[in-house]
Every structure is written in structure tokens, then in C-alpha cells.
Design a protein around this motif. Sequence first.
Motif, PDB file in Angstrom:
ATOM      1  N   LEU A  36       5.042   4.986   2.945  1.00 18.09           N
ATOM      2  CA  LEU A  36       4.484   6.294   3.313  1.00 18.09           C
ATOM      3  C   LEU A  36       5.344   7.397   2.711  1.00 18.09           C
ATOM      4  O   LEU A  36       6.502   7.569   3.110  1.00 18.09           O
TER       5      LEU A  36
ATOM      6  N   SER B 142      -0.168  12.774  14.181  1.00 16.62           N
ATOM      7  CA  SER B 142       0.018  11.655  13.246  1.00 16.62           C
ATOM      8  C   SER B 142       1.330  10.935  13.525  1.00 16.62           C
ATOM      9  O   SER B 142       1.398   9.710  13.464  1.00 16.62           O
TER      10      SER B 142
ATOM     11  N   ASP C 191      -6.256  10.302  10.741  1.00 22.73           N
ATOM     12  CA  ASP C 191      -7.186   9.239  10.315  1.00 22.73           C
ATOM     13  C   ASP C 191      -6.514   8.277   9.334  1.00 22.73           C
ATOM     14  O   ASP C 191      -6.773   7.078   9.361  1.00 22.73           O
ATOM     15  N   GLU C 192      -5.642   8.807   8.469  1.00 21.86           N
ATOM     16  CA  GLU C 192      -4.914   7.951   7.533  1.00 21.86           C
ATOM     17  C   GLU C 192      -3.953   7.032   8.286  1.00 21.86           C
ATOM     18  O   GLU C 192      -3.795   5.867   7.934  1.00 21.86           O
TER      19      GLU C 192
ATOM     20  N   ILE D 199      -0.129  14.218   6.107  1.00 25.25           N
ATOM     21  CA  ILE D 199      -0.760  12.941   6.407  1.00 25.25           C
ATOM     22  C   ILE D 199      -1.629  13.135   7.636  1.00 25.25           C
ATOM     23  O   ILE D 199      -1.142  13.529   8.694  1.00 25.25           O
ATOM     24  N   LYS D 200      -2.905  12.883   7.472  1.00 26.52           N
ATOM     25  CA  LYS D 200      -3.865  13.087   8.558  1.00 26.52           C
ATOM     26  C   LYS D 200      -3.838  11.917   9.532  1.00 26.52           C
ATOM     27  O   LYS D 200      -3.507  10.792   9.164  1.00 26.52           O
TER      28      LYS D 200
ATOM     29  N   ILE E 150       0.921   5.171   0.486  1.00 26.38           N
ATOM     30  CA  ILE E 150       0.126   6.196   1.153  1.00 26.38           C
ATOM     31  C   ILE E 150       0.737   7.566   0.897  1.00 26.38           C
ATOM     32  O   ILE E 150       1.956   7.729   1.001  1.00 26.38           O
ATOM     33  N   ASN E 151      -0.110   8.525   0.534  1.00 23.11           N
ATOM     34  CA  ASN E 151       0.297   9.919   0.382  1.00 23.11           C
ATOM     35  C   ASN E 151       1.250  10.134  -0.803  1.00 23.11           C
ATOM     36  O   ASN E 151       2.270  10.810  -0.678  1.00 23.11           O
TER      37      ASN E 151
ATOM     38  N   GLU F 216       0.848  -1.189   0.000  1.00 23.95           N
ATOM     39  CA  GLU F 216       0.000   0.000   0.000  1.00 23.95           C
ATOM     40  C   GLU F 216       0.879   1.233   0.000  1.00 23.95           C
ATOM     41  O   GLU F 216       1.766   1.368   0.844  1.00 23.95           O
TER      42      GLU F 216
ATOM     43  N   GLU G 181      -5.968   4.300   9.956  1.00 21.78           N
ATOM     44  CA  GLU G 181      -6.371   3.318   8.940  1.00 21.78           C
ATOM     45  C   GLU G 181      -5.199   2.386   8.609  1.00 21.78           C
ATOM     46  O   GLU G 181      -5.355   1.176   8.484  1.00 21.78           O
ATOM     47  N   LEU G 182      -4.015   2.969   8.491  1.00 18.34           N
ATOM     48  CA  LEU G 182      -2.810   2.187   8.216  1.00 18.34           C
ATOM     49  C   LEU G 182      -2.554   1.183   9.335  1.00 18.34           C
ATOM     50  O   LEU G 182      -2.238   0.023   9.084  1.00 18.34           O
TER      51      LEU G 182
END
Length: 176
Positions: free
Chosen positions: A107, A117, A84-85, A81-82, A74-75, A72, A88-89
Motif C-alpha cells: 500500500l 480507511s 472501498d479500496e 486511499i478510499k 495499491i495506490n 498487489e 476490496e483489499l
Amino acid sequence: MKSSEILEKLKNEAEQDKKSASYLFYGDKRVDLLFYALEFSKIIMTLRIDKNSEEYGSIIKRIENFQYPDIEVINRKNENIKIDEVRELIYDAIESAYSSPKKIFILCGIENLRKESSNALLKILEEPPKDVYFILLARSLNIISTIKSRTIKFHLEGAGNEELGVSKEIYYFFDG
């Protein structure tokens, strides 16, 4: 350091076959950090697979097309990077892998993490689940020291003028 030397170092690292690990790849704008993260991911995911097999080719192609379910990214736009992200990760990291025994989270723009974060991410980096790898990408080391201390660092440098086959003047004119 030449691209081939960097890839050789990454291959040596992957061959240690760690149960889980967190990496920090950092370098300036001349370096395609995501390229190296994907190359490293290919090495990790195909470590025990015959290079001449159909399975090997399929895995490589799916990783290159960002279609491998156990990797995955991300960003990719290097934004903030929030939290919430990150949450989720963490949730995704705890779940089982889909098609291989390992999972990799890449990331991008880790230097853009806000404090909340960073602290949330730190918890999973301190004790990553078995067979989960985190590859953090940053343009600078302007990130919290506890994240830096929990990762294996790779400083990636862009190709020099000699490797590119251009004069120093042209190289510096185009900022590398």
C-alpha cells in the motif's frame, strides 16, 4: 544506510518465515520505497526456491513487471486511499493465493489514508490471515498510532553524497 545493508536487513527479516506480518517502510522522497517493497517481496516469494532454477527467474521477472498474481500494489500514485479500496483489499486478503502459498499487499502513500480507511485497514492488520503480508509505504510517520503499533517498521534512508560519489555541495544543491 547503504542499499546493500537495507536489503540484508530485509533478507534477515524474510528468513524468519513468519506466518503473516505487517510492515511499514518509511523514508523521505529520496528513497524509492516501492523498489524496496518489491525487493522484499521477491525475497519472501522465493525464500525456498533454488536461485538457479527456471521457476526462480520467472517469479523475479513477473514481480519486476508487476505481473505476479499474489502481489498487489495499491495506490501507486500516492493519492487518498478510499474506504472501498481498503474493503476490496480485505476481501482479497481473505481469498486464497493464486500461484504461491503467500500473498503480499503493498500500500503506497499510507500517510494519505483517511480516518475511516485507517480504521478499516486496522482490523486486517490486527489479525492478518495466514500467509498474508502487508507492506505499507509512507513518506512520513503522520499516520494513526494504532497502525504504527501493529507494524514492523523499517526506516529507509536515501544514499548519501559519499555513496553517490559526489561532493556535499552538489548533493545538497540537488536536494539529495
